[in-house]
Design a protein around this motif. Structure first.
Motif, mmCIF file in Angstrom:
data_model
loop_
_atom_site.group_PDB
_atom_site.id
_atom_site.type_symbol
_atom_site.label_atom_id
_atom_site.label_comp_id
_atom_site.label_asym_id
_atom_site.label_seq_id
_atom_site.Cartn_x
_atom_site.Cartn_y
_atom_site.Cartn_z
ATOM 1 N N VAL A 51 9.079 -0.180 6.249
ATOM 2 C CA VAL A 51 8.433 -0.253 4.932
ATOM 3 C C VAL A 51 7.510 0.938 4.674
ATOM 4 C CG1 VAL A 51 8.557 -2.763 4.926
ATOM 5 C CG2 VAL A 51 6.462 -1.640 5.721
ATOM 6 N N SER A 52 7.318 1.802 5.685
ATOM 7 C CA SER A 52 6.406 2.940 5.503
ATOM 8 C C SER A 52 6.981 4.205 6.134
ATOM 9 C CB SER A 52 5.046 2.615 6.131
ATOM 10 O OG SER A 52 5.213 2.250 7.502
ATOM 11 N N PRO A 53 8.190 4.602 5.724
ATOM 12 C CA PRO A 53 8.841 5.751 6.381
ATOM 13 C C PRO A 53 8.160 7.079 6.120
ATOM 14 C CG PRO A 53 10.061 5.084 4.430
ATOM 15 C CD PRO A 53 9.020 4.041 4.642
ATOM 16 N N ASN A 54 7.422 7.209 5.013
ATOM 17 C CA ASN A 54 6.833 8.500 4.648
ATOM 18 C C ASN A 54 5.329 8.588 4.894
ATOM 19 O OD1 ASN A 54 9.367 9.400 3.559
ATOM 20 N ND2 ASN A 54 8.970 8.108 1.776
ATOM 21 N N ASN A 55 4.778 7.538 5.488
ATOM 22 C CA ASN A 55 3.333 7.511 5.695
ATOM 23 C C ASN A 55 2.987 7.079 7.117
ATOM 24 O OD1 ASN A 55 3.821 6.387 2.659
ATOM 25 N ND2 ASN A 55 2.041 7.760 2.759
ATOM 26 N N PRO A 56 2.181 7.855 7.819
ATOM 27 C CA PRO A 56 1.717 7.390 9.126
ATOM 28 C C PRO A 56 0.798 6.181 8.935
ATOM 29 C CG PRO A 56 0.579 9.411 8.492
ATOM 30 C CD PRO A 56 1.645 9.177 7.464
ATOM 31 N N VAL A 57 0.984 5.176 9.789
ATOM 32 C CA VAL A 57 0.211 3.932 9.679
ATOM 33 C C VAL A 57 -0.526 3.680 10.995
ATOM 34 C CG1 VAL A 57 0.331 1.430 9.328
ATOM 35 C CG2 VAL A 57 1.859 2.947 8.043
ATOM 36 N N SER A 62 6.422 4.379 13.368
ATOM 37 C CA SER A 62 7.186 5.485 13.978
ATOM 38 C C SER A 62 6.707 6.839 13.466
ATOM 39 C CB SER A 62 8.681 5.310 13.719
ATOM 40 O OG SER A 62 8.959 5.292 12.327
ATOM 41 N N LYS A 63 6.311 6.912 12.175
ATOM 42 C CA LYS A 63 5.828 8.168 11.611
ATOM 43 C C LYS A 63 4.597 8.661 12.372
ATOM 44 C CE LYS A 63 5.637 11.314 8.224
ATOM 45 N NZ LYS A 63 6.714 12.271 7.914
ATOM 46 N N ALA A 64 3.645 7.761 12.627
ATOM 47 C CA ALA A 64 2.433 8.133 13.354
ATOM 48 C C ALA A 64 2.759 8.511 14.797
ATOM 49 C CB ALA A 64 1.428 6.986 13.316
ATOM 50 N N MET A 65 3.673 7.763 15.424
ATOM 51 C CA MET A 65 4.022 8.067 16.816
ATOM 52 C C MET A 65 4.769 9.390 16.931
ATOM 53 S SD MET A 65 4.872 4.411 18.646
ATOM 54 C CE MET A 65 6.017 3.765 17.430
ATOM 55 N N ASP A 66 5.622 9.673 15.942
ATOM 56 C CA ASP A 66 6.325 10.963 15.955
ATOM 57 C C ASP A 66 5.338 12.119 15.816
ATOM 58 O OD1 ASP A 66 8.729 9.678 16.211
ATOM 59 O OD2 ASP A 66 9.280 9.828 14.091
ATOM 60 N N MET A 67 4.367 11.954 14.934
ATOM 61 C CA MET A 67 3.356 12.997 14.740
ATOM 62 C C MET A 67 2.521 13.198 16.002
ATOM 63 S SD MET A 67 2.153 12.049 10.852
ATOM 64 C CE MET A 67 0.856 13.280 10.781
ATOM 65 N N ALA A 68 2.344 12.113 16.775
ATOM 66 C CA ALA A 68 1.560 12.190 18.013
ATOM 67 C C ALA A 68 2.407 12.647 19.192
ATOM 68 C CB ALA A 68 0.941 10.832 18.312
ATOM 69 N N GLY A 69 3.703 12.818 18.967
ATOM 70 C CA GLY A 69 4.586 13.276 20.033
ATOM 71 C C GLY A 69 4.852 12.234 21.103
ATOM 72 N N VAL A 70 4.804 10.946 20.730
ATOM 73 C CA VAL A 70 5.034 9.885 21.709
ATOM 74 C C VAL A 70 6.521 9.787 22.026
ATOM 75 C CG1 VAL A 70 4.847 7.407 22.159
ATOM 76 C CG2 VAL A 70 3.023 8.603 20.930
ATOM 77 N N ARG A 79 0.833 -1.197 0.000
ATOM 78 C CA ARG A 79 0.000 0.000 0.000
ATOM 79 C C ARG A 79 0.879 1.264 0.000
ATOM 80 N NH1 ARG A 79 -5.391 1.159 1.333
ATOM 81 N NH2 ARG A 79 -5.711 -0.947 0.472
ATOM 82 N N ALA A 80 2.009 1.216 0.688
ATOM 83 C CA ALA A 80 2.899 2.376 0.763
ATOM 84 C C ALA A 80 3.506 2.726 -0.597
ATOM 85 C CB ALA A 80 4.012 2.117 1.784
ATOM 86 N N LYS A 81 3.624 1.730 -1.479
ATOM 87 C CA LYS A 81 4.197 1.974 -2.807
ATOM 88 C C LYS A 81 3.335 2.938 -3.626
ATOM 89 C CE LYS A 81 6.515 -2.533 -3.218
ATOM 90 N NZ LYS A 81 6.508 -3.838 -3.936
ATOM 91 N N THR A 82 2.038 2.920 -3.400
ATOM 92 C CA THR A 82 1.129 3.767 -4.189
ATOM 93 C C THR A 82 0.589 4.951 -3.406
ATOM 94 O OG1 THR A 82 -0.750 2.340 -3.589
ATOM 95 C CG2 THR A 82 0.425 1.818 -5.623
ATOM 96 N N ALA A 83 0.856 4.987 -2.105
ATOM 97 C CA ALA A 83 0.347 6.084 -1.274
ATOM 98 C C ALA A 83 1.166 7.347 -1.483
ATOM 99 C CB ALA A 83 0.377 5.673 0.195
#
Length: 578
Positions: A169-175, A189-197, A129-133
């Motif tokens: 496998v998804s460095p540029n997309n929050p999952v 990690s992308k989603a957690m970074d955005m959430a400030g965890v 999914r990340a390939k096309t996102a």
């Protein structure tokens, strides 16, 4: 001569009177004519007075008659459509007793992991999914369950894997991938970074950020801790236009309807919707755009519901296609994510008794609001402590109403009970709104969580509840499980897993007839709809399903291979197998 003339003069009047009488008598005697008649069926009606039949006559959206071929053929007119059932099994349409309709729709749009057997499968699906996102686009999925994988990842905490492979496998997309139960999520990690965890982020009350012994967040957020990541995702959704959000929602609803009809479901009890969703459902119903009948529970905090409940209930909008007559709350989480609230600690998590996810005082306030507005109270409770607390709340509130036992309040799931609490369901008139498929789905880990004694005496105790006089309903909790009623029916009567053959305490099995009742009349009763649904009787809605197997007589191993041949809602065929 005079008398004869007089007699002749009266003759036209006599003839006219006779003609009028004949026409009147004929009109009175004229038979009703069916729009459609269904002949040559093996019909199981769920009507005690007339349990089996050969044929059904339909007029408009209702059943005109149920009986023998000869009886029903008398209702045939020149325009009547005739359908030959070819001796196939016919029963009332399945009523999904507890599911999440829009959630089912979204599960058919997003990544679905209900059948995934390993963490590697899930990581690979996200990678594709990340390939096309687009960069920054959220990747959403649901259905994973660490206890149902064929192997446990080498690096894990309580069976949960670390996020590292997923993040790679998804460095540029929050999952965000929701647990099958809906009571935990996995974030990269992308989603957690955005959430400030960070290492300092505390676990909220009623939830847990799962960490390893070094304090590192592995990516799993249980129960109320899901809000830490969810808040960022909701902020993203807020950037979308209302039109875009509604368009996506409608796409899911259309998919959910097709999925239900293909699986023989004619009515669906939606276990919690927001006000905006209820308004959108209302629009669809009144525009004639619902093909499945919906019965919904309001899902909001007591604060959000203040001043909003006066417009409810909504009953039978859109010609019996949409009803809002309940309020949903919850006491705890799910057993698989250690969220079920227990009287004693988990067998496999010492000194931990689960999560009270909604403050008891808040649930009490919602109960007061439900009683005041004459709405059904429907409370999620999984663990034995959660069920006891829920029964205590209901008992205290129902005592305030002289018709308390008649209010048909419900405990949603009622999965794990202390045996002492089982008789209280009948005593209070509380409905056990259960999902049989959860038993066989969860069976591999229940004893591990609860221990042998608790699992045997109180886990998925349908037989004990029925024997104690309780009303027990059935469903799937879709998208937690596949919405298909047949695996849940199979679980009800066998308590056996289809893949491994594992049987979970078979003394709690119920009969075929009881299982059909739980999916038809019991669910209709649980929604105050038994006068319109749940059995095939004159005057009821013409909602029924045609199946390839007789569920009352076929062998156990044939149940799961049963095909839905036709689904009829309101007298109209909404699904036909190819």
């Amino acid at each position: 001569m005079f008398n004869l003339s007089k007699k002749i003069m009266r003759t036209p009047f006599v003839c006219a009177a006779l003609l009028l009488f004949t026409l009147f008598f004929s009109a009175c005697q004229q038979k009703e004519v069916a729009d459609t008649i269904y002949l040559n069926g093996n019909i199981y009606t769920v009507d005690e007075k007339n349990p089996t039949a050969e044929a059904i006559a339909v007029k408009g959206e209702r059943i005109l008659a149920v009986g023998s071929n000869a009886e029903i053929e008398k209702l045939k007119g020149p325009e009547t459509k005739v359908v030959d059932l070819e001796n196939q099994f016919v029963m009332p349409g399945f009523i999904e007793g507890h599911g999440h309709f829009s959630g089912l729709g979204q599960s058919l749009i997003n990544l679905n992991f209900l059948k995934s057997k390993s963490w590697d499968e899930i990581v690979q699906a996200v990678a594709e999914r990340a390939k096309t996102a687009k960069p920054g686009e959220w990747i959403i999925g649901r259905g994973w369950h660490q206890e149902k994988w064929s192997s446990t990842p080498d690096r894990n905490v309580l069976g949960y894997p670390y996020h590292d492979e997923l993040s790679k496998v998804s460095p540029n997309n929050p999952v965000v991938l929701r647990h099958a139960s809906g009571h935990a999520l996995f974030a990269n990690s992308k989603a957690m970074d955005m959430a400030g965890v960070s290492a300092e982020t505390p676990s909220p009350s009623g939830g847990e950020i799962v960490r390893d012994n070094a304090g590192k967040a592995i990516g799993v957020f249980e129960e109320r801790a899901m809000k830490v990541v969810d808040q960022v995702y909701q902020e993203y959704l807020a950037t979308l236009s209302e039109a875009d959000k509604k368009r996506e929602w409608l796409k899911g609803i259309e998919l959910a309807q097709k999925e239900c009809l293909a699986k023989g479901i004619t009515s669906f009890q939606d276990a919690g919707a927001r006000f905006y969703e209820l308004d959108w459902y209302k629009e669809l119903a009144e525009a004639g755009k619902l093909d499945v009948r919906l019965w919904s529970m309001i899902r909001h905090s007591s604060k959000d519901m203040e001043g909003q409940l006066q417009r409810f209930p909504w009953i039978n909008l859109g010609n019996h296609y949409f009803t809002v007559n309940g309020i949903k709350s919850e006491v705890d989480g799910a057993l698989g994510s250690f969220g079920a609230w227990l009287l004693r600690p988990y067998q496999d998590k010492a000194d931990f008794e689960g999560q009270n996810t909604t403050d008891v005082a808040e649930v009490k306030k919602i109960a007061e609001m439900a009683r005041a507005q004459k709405l059904q109270l429907c409370v999620h409770a999984i663990g034995d402590r959660a069920n006891r607390v829920c029964l205590d709340i209901m008992e205290a509130e129902l005592k305030k109403d002289p018709k308390g036992k008649e209010l048909r309040w419900r405990i949603e799931h009622a999965q794990h009970l202390d045996p002492d609490d089982i008789p209280r369901f009948k005593k209070l008139g509380v409905i056990a709104a259960m999902q049989a498929v959860h038993c066989t789905s969860d069976a591999p880990f229940v004893v591990k969580r609860l221990g042998e004694d608790r699992a045997r005496k109180g886990a998925y105790a349908w037989r004990s509840l029925l024997d104690a006089g309780a009303v027990v309903t059935n469903g799937t909790d879709a998208p937690v499980e596949d919405v298909d009623p047949l695996p849940s029916f199979y679980a009800s009567v066998t308590r056996r897993r289809a893949d491994s053959g594992l049987i979970f305490f078979p003394e709690q099995k119920i009969t075929r007839e009881e299982a059909i009742y739980s999916y038809t009349m019991a669910n209709a009763y649980a929604a105050f709809e038994e006068k319109d649904k749940g059995s095939l009787e004159k005057g009821k809605l013409a909602d029924f399903v045609v199946l390839s197997q007789d569920l009352t007589k076929c062998r156990d191993e044939e149940i799961l291979g049963t095909k839905v041949l036709k689904t009829v809602v309101g007298g109209k065929s909404k699904f036909n197998a190819q």
